[in-house]
Design a protein around this motif. Structure first.
Motif, PDB file in Angstrom:
ATOM      1  N   GLY A  49      12.648  79.474  -5.199  1.00  0.00           N
ATOM      2  CA  GLY A  49      11.467  79.124  -5.971  1.00  0.00           C
ATOM      3  C   GLY A  49      11.324  77.647  -6.271  1.00  0.00           C
ATOM      4  N   ASP A  50      12.396  76.881  -6.103  1.00  0.00           N
ATOM      5  CA  ASP A  50      12.328  75.433  -6.331  1.00  0.00           C
ATOM      6  C   ASP A  50      11.689  74.741  -5.129  1.00  0.00           C
ATOM      7  N   TRP A  51      11.156  73.566  -5.391  1.00  0.00           N
ATOM      8  CA  TRP A  51      10.538  72.741  -4.356  1.00  0.00           C
ATOM      9  C   TRP A  51      11.510  71.631  -3.967  1.00  0.00           C
ATOM     10  N   TYR A  52      11.832  71.565  -2.695  1.00  0.00           N
ATOM     11  CA  TYR A  52      12.795  70.596  -2.172  1.00  0.00           C
ATOM     12  C   TYR A  52      12.085  69.601  -1.257  1.00  0.00           C
ATOM     13  N   PRO A  53      12.472  68.329  -1.344  1.00  0.00           N
ATOM     14  CA  PRO A  53      11.884  67.339  -0.448  1.00  0.00           C
ATOM     15  C   PRO A  53      12.603  67.325   0.893  1.00  0.00           C
ATOM     16  N   ASP A  54      11.878  66.943   1.915  1.00  0.00           N
ATOM     17  CA  ASP A  54      12.525  66.587   3.175  1.00  0.00           C
ATOM     18  C   ASP A  54      13.164  65.227   2.909  1.00  0.00           C
ATOM     19  N   TRP A  55      14.473  65.147   3.105  1.00  0.00           N
ATOM     20  CA  TRP A  55      15.132  63.897   2.746  1.00  0.00           C
ATOM     21  C   TRP A  55      16.565  63.888   3.240  1.00  0.00           C
ATOM     22  N   VAL A  56      16.964  62.771   3.807  1.00  0.00           N
ATOM     23  CA  VAL A  56      18.354  62.548   4.195  1.00  0.00           C
ATOM     24  C   VAL A  56      18.698  61.097   3.891  1.00  0.00           C
ATOM     25  N   GLU A  57      19.984  60.876   3.663  1.00  0.00           N
ATOM     26  CA  GLU A  57      20.488  59.514   3.520  1.00  0.00           C
ATOM     27  C   GLU A  57      21.532  59.288   4.584  1.00  0.00           C
ATOM     28  N   PRO A  58      21.528  58.192   5.260  1.00  0.00           N
ATOM     29  CA  PRO A  58      20.540  57.140   5.134  1.00  0.00           C
ATOM     30  C   PRO A  58      19.211  57.568   5.755  1.00  0.00           C
ATOM     31  N   GLU A  59      18.167  56.934   5.294  1.00  0.00           N
ATOM     32  CA  GLU A  59      16.823  57.219   5.799  1.00  0.00           C
ATOM     33  C   GLU A  59      16.758  56.845   7.278  1.00  0.00           C
ATOM     34  N   PRO A  60      16.079  57.640   8.081  1.00  0.00           N
ATOM     35  CA  PRO A  60      15.961  57.311   9.510  1.00  0.00           C
ATOM     36  C   PRO A  60      15.252  55.970   9.720  1.00  0.00           C
ATOM     37  N   ASP A  61      15.531  55.367  10.850  1.00  0.00           N
ATOM     38  CA  ASP A  61      14.881  54.118  11.224  1.00  0.00           C
ATOM     39  C   ASP A  61      14.170  54.342  12.539  1.00  0.00           C
ATOM     40  N   PRO A  62      12.864  54.291  12.589  1.00  0.00           N
ATOM     41  CA  PRO A  62      11.945  53.955  11.520  1.00  0.00           C
ATOM     42  C   PRO A  62      11.806  55.123  10.536  1.00  0.00           C
ATOM     43  N   PRO A  63      11.418  54.807   9.298  1.00  0.00           N
ATOM     44  CA  PRO A  63      11.264  55.884   8.322  1.00  0.00           C
ATOM     45  C   PRO A  63      10.105  56.795   8.697  1.00  0.00           C
ATOM     46  N   PRO A  64      10.183  58.062   8.311  1.00  0.00           N
ATOM     47  CA  PRO A  64       9.116  58.994   8.662  1.00  0.00           C
ATOM     48  C   PRO A  64       7.857  58.763   7.821  1.00  0.00           C
ATOM     49  N   VAL A  65       6.755  59.271   8.320  1.00  0.00           N
ATOM     50  CA  VAL A  65       5.534  59.344   7.531  1.00  0.00           C
ATOM     51  C   VAL A  65       5.790  60.388   6.448  1.00  0.00           C
ATOM     52  N   THR A  66       5.200  60.207   5.286  1.00  0.00           N
ATOM     53  CA  THR A  66       5.419  61.146   4.188  1.00  0.00           C
ATOM     54  C   THR A  66       4.093  61.689   3.668  1.00  0.00           C
ATOM     55  N   THR A  67       4.179  62.831   3.002  1.00  0.00           N
ATOM     56  CA  THR A  67       3.005  63.411   2.363  1.00  0.00           C
ATOM     57  C   THR A  67       2.858  62.827   0.954  1.00  0.00           C
ATOM     58  N   ILE A  68       1.716  63.055   0.355  1.00  0.00           N
ATOM     59  CA  ILE A  68       1.498  62.618  -1.019  1.00  0.00           C
ATOM     60  C   ILE A  68       2.452  63.362  -1.950  1.00  0.00           C
ATOM     61  N   GLY A  69       2.655  64.631  -1.709  1.00  0.00           N
ATOM     62  CA  GLY A  69       3.603  65.390  -2.521  1.00  0.00           C
ATOM     63  C   GLY A  69       4.988  64.768  -2.467  1.00  0.00           C
ATOM     64  N   TRP A  70       5.419  64.388  -1.272  1.00  0.00           N
ATOM     65  CA  TRP A  70       6.728  63.748  -1.126  1.00  0.00           C
ATOM     66  C   TRP A  70       6.769  62.441  -1.920  1.00  0.00           C
ATOM     67  N   LEU A  71       5.698  61.667  -1.856  1.00  0.00           N
ATOM     68  CA  LEU A  71       5.668  60.396  -2.583  1.00  0.00           C
ATOM     69  C   LEU A  71       5.747  60.614  -4.095  1.00  0.00           C
ATOM     70  N   THR A  72       5.102  61.660  -4.612  1.00  0.00           N
ATOM     71  CA  THR A  72       5.214  61.921  -6.055  1.00  0.00           C
ATOM     72  C   THR A  72       6.644  62.337  -6.395  1.00  0.00           C
ATOM     73  N   TRP A  73       7.286  63.108  -5.511  1.00  0.00           N
ATOM     74  CA  TRP A  73       8.705  63.431  -5.726  1.00  0.00           C
ATOM     75  C   TRP A  73       9.544  62.155  -5.687  1.00  0.00           C
TER      76      TRP A  73
END
Length: 183
Positions: A49-73
């Motif tokens: 039921g929780d909302w999880y972001p697509d995310w890994v560290e370190p961030e890929p190079d080049p960084p991926p495009v993100t959604t607005i929802g991801w940006l608010t997270w």
């Protein structure tokens, strides 16, 4: 006593926050989940039921495009982390921060973080900007707190600009193009 650096940093926060308020006003769930590109990072509801972001560290190079929802997270994640490390226990981990669940809750969370941060900055003195005991994320321990405060202003402005641009693209996209929602 307030000094010129603190006044500038507070004013920068005010400007960044004003832009943020403009770009999140009326934000919808549909906008949050719209994917502006294939394989864009978003936020997804898991079986728990929780909302999880697509995310890994370190961030890929080049960084991926993100959604607005991801940006608010992302704003929630970095601001929660900075606040916890500067004014809290310093134990919060990025992987523990979930997306709020919908646009209204995400905006409310960002507003809450702004209020906490602005209140904390209102209690600072000019001399505390040089202190190294409030750092540890995202800068190494021992960095002057002024670097953290300045970074928060820049990061908020950057994220607000990204949200604003994505909302413009969303509004002007080809209406015949399919919407790829992340949910």
């Amino acid at each position: 006593m307030d000094g010129p650096r603190l006044e500038v940093l507070r004013h920068q926060l005010h400007i960044a926050w004003s832009l943020t308020e403009l770009v999140v006003d009326g934000l919808t769930d549909r906008e949050c989940h719209w994917s502006p590109a294939p394989a864009a990072w978003g936020v997804r509801r898991a079986e728990d039921g929780d909302w999880y972001p697509d995310w890994v560290e370190p961030e890929p190079d080049p960084p991926p495009v993100t959604t607005i929802g991801w940006l608010t997270w992302h704003i929630d994640m970095w601001w929660s982390m900075v606040y916890d490390h500067a004014f809290g226990a310093g134990a919060l981990q990025p992987g523990k921060i979930r997306w709020a669940g919908d646009a209204t809750a995400a905006v409310a969370r960002v507003q809450q973080l702004h209020e906490q941060w602005a209140t904390a900055l209102a209690t600072l003195s000019e001399g505390e900007l040089d202190a190294a005991d409030r750092t540890g994320w995202p800068f190494p321990a021992g960095s002057p707190f002024a670097q953290v405060v300045g970074w928060v202003n820049v990061e908020l402005m950057k994220n607000a600009a990204e949200i604003g641009q994505l909302r413009r693209i969303y509004r002007h996209r080809d209406p015949a193009a399919p919407l790829e929602d992340h949910q």
